[in-house]
Design a protein around this motif. Structure first.
Motif, PDB file in Angstrom:
ATOM      1  N   ASP A 165       0.891  -1.196  -0.160  1.00 19.95           N
ATOM      2  CA  ASP A 165      -0.003  -0.033  -0.026  1.00 19.95           C
ATOM      3  C   ASP A 165       0.727   1.210  -0.014  1.00 19.95           C
ATOM      4  O   ASP A 165       1.860   1.331   0.698  1.00 19.95           O
ATOM      5  CB  ASP A 165      -0.862   0.281   1.281  1.00 19.95           C
ATOM      6  N   THR A 166       0.514   2.234  -0.869  1.00 21.55           N
ATOM      7  CA  THR A 166       1.409   3.311  -1.219  1.00 21.55           C
ATOM      8  C   THR A 166       1.521   4.236   0.185  1.00 21.55           C
ATOM      9  O   THR A 166       2.585   4.691   0.619  1.00 21.55           O
ATOM     10  CB  THR A 166       0.881   4.233  -2.204  1.00 21.55           C
ATOM     11  N   ASP A 167       0.511   4.177   1.007  1.00 23.49           N
ATOM     12  CA  ASP A 167       0.366   5.087   2.101  1.00 23.49           C
ATOM     13  C   ASP A 167       1.172   4.220   3.129  1.00 23.49           C
ATOM     14  O   ASP A 167       1.983   4.998   3.875  1.00 23.49           O
ATOM     15  CB  ASP A 167      -1.269   5.197   2.812  1.00 23.49           C
ATOM     16  N   PHE A 168       1.161   3.068   3.345  1.00 23.57           N
ATOM     17  CA  PHE A 168       1.983   2.309   4.229  1.00 23.57           C
ATOM     18  C   PHE A 168       3.403   2.325   3.719  1.00 23.57           C
ATOM     19  O   PHE A 168       4.385   2.621   4.596  1.00 23.57           O
ATOM     20  CB  PHE A 168       1.577   0.935   4.258  1.00 23.57           C
ATOM     21  N   LYS A 170       5.081   4.970   2.436  1.00 24.50           N
ATOM     22  CA  LYS A 170       5.573   6.319   2.639  1.00 24.50           C
ATOM     23  C   LYS A 170       5.724   6.169   4.387  1.00 24.50           C
ATOM     24  O   LYS A 170       6.534   7.002   4.816  1.00 24.50           O
ATOM     25  CB  LYS A 170       4.368   7.350   2.493  1.00 24.50           C
ATOM     26  N   GLU A 171       4.708   5.794   5.003  1.00 23.85           N
ATOM     27  CA  GLU A 171       4.925   5.454   6.548  1.00 23.85           C
ATOM     28  C   GLU A 171       6.127   4.961   6.734  1.00 23.85           C
ATOM     29  O   GLU A 171       7.040   5.156   7.901  1.00 23.85           O
ATOM     30  CB  GLU A 171       3.748   4.981   7.109  1.00 23.85           C
ATOM     31  N   GLU A 173       8.950   4.603   4.897  1.00 21.90           N
ATOM     32  CA  GLU A 173      10.036   5.415   4.544  1.00 21.90           C
ATOM     33  C   GLU A 173      10.321   6.731   5.664  1.00 21.90           C
ATOM     34  O   GLU A 173      11.317   6.952   6.023  1.00 21.90           O
ATOM     35  CB  GLU A 173       9.784   6.234   3.030  1.00 21.90           C
ATOM     36  N   ASN A 174       9.116   7.242   6.129  1.00 21.70           N
ATOM     37  CA  ASN A 174       9.254   8.213   7.196  1.00 21.70           C
ATOM     38  C   ASN A 174       9.943   7.691   8.330  1.00 21.70           C
ATOM     39  O   ASN A 174      10.783   8.605   8.975  1.00 21.70           O
ATOM     40  CB  ASN A 174       7.715   8.944   7.283  1.00 21.70           C
TER      41      ASN A 174
END
Length: 178
Positions: A165-168, A170-171, A173-174
């Motif tokens: 999931d792209t949102d996951f 990003k999380e 990576e952050n």
């Protein structure tokens, strides 16, 4: 056969109350399973359903009465999402359900509900939207195989594709920057 860490605390009165709440009598083989195990955490077990051929899934839990994944709460959560003749009785690693049909004709059949194929708004799911696993609960239990990851690696299985999931992502990576 299922490899399960059983839930404690089966209560006959909770079974009666659940049956009254759903308006159906549960199959005897399923009642015996509840009396003996009351659901539980399933370890290293895979099962099969049929969708364009044989499909495997990792069984992770079976719901019990008065347990962490309670039959009543699972019924309430999914009653408007799965066919109204079914109750959710278990879950796979991907959040899909194992359902037990309680309608005459297909009474006691066990099905796989794929949440990716869930219908929304005015469309209701029917039994034809689910995938057959077994014709009885006992047959379902007997069909469960032990998943031996070590053997699978030796047979040369390789991952072909992974989706994140792209949102996951990003999380992740952050969080890796911290």
């Amino acid at each position: 056969m299922i490899n399960i860490v059983s839930n404690k605390g089966f209560n006959e009165n909770k079974l009666i109350a659940f049956s009254e709440k759903i308006g159906y009598e549960l199959p005897n083989d399923y009642i015996e399973f509840l009396r003996h195990h009351n659901g539980g955490y399933v370890k290293n077990s895979i099962s099969t359903y049929y969708k364009n051929g044989e499909q495997k899934f990792i069984l992770t839990s079976m719901f019990g009465l008065g347990s962490e994944e309670d039959l009543i709460s699972q019924f309430e959560t999914y009653k408007n999402r799965i066919p109204n003749t079914c109750i959710p009785i278990g879950r796979d690693a991907g959040g899909n359900l194992v359902c037990l049909n309680l309608l005459e004709g297909k009474y006691g059949n066990v099905y796989f509900w794929d949440h990716e194929e869930e219908k929304y708004e005015d469309e209701k799911m029917t039994i034809n939207d689910l995938y057959i696993i077994a014709e009885t609960f006992k047959e379902f239990l007997n069909s469960i195989e032990r998943d031996n990851i070590k053997e699978s690696k030796e047979e040369g299985y390789k991952v072909k594709k992974v989706w994140i999931d792209t949102d996951f992502l990003k999380e992740l990576e952050n969080n890796s920057d911290k």
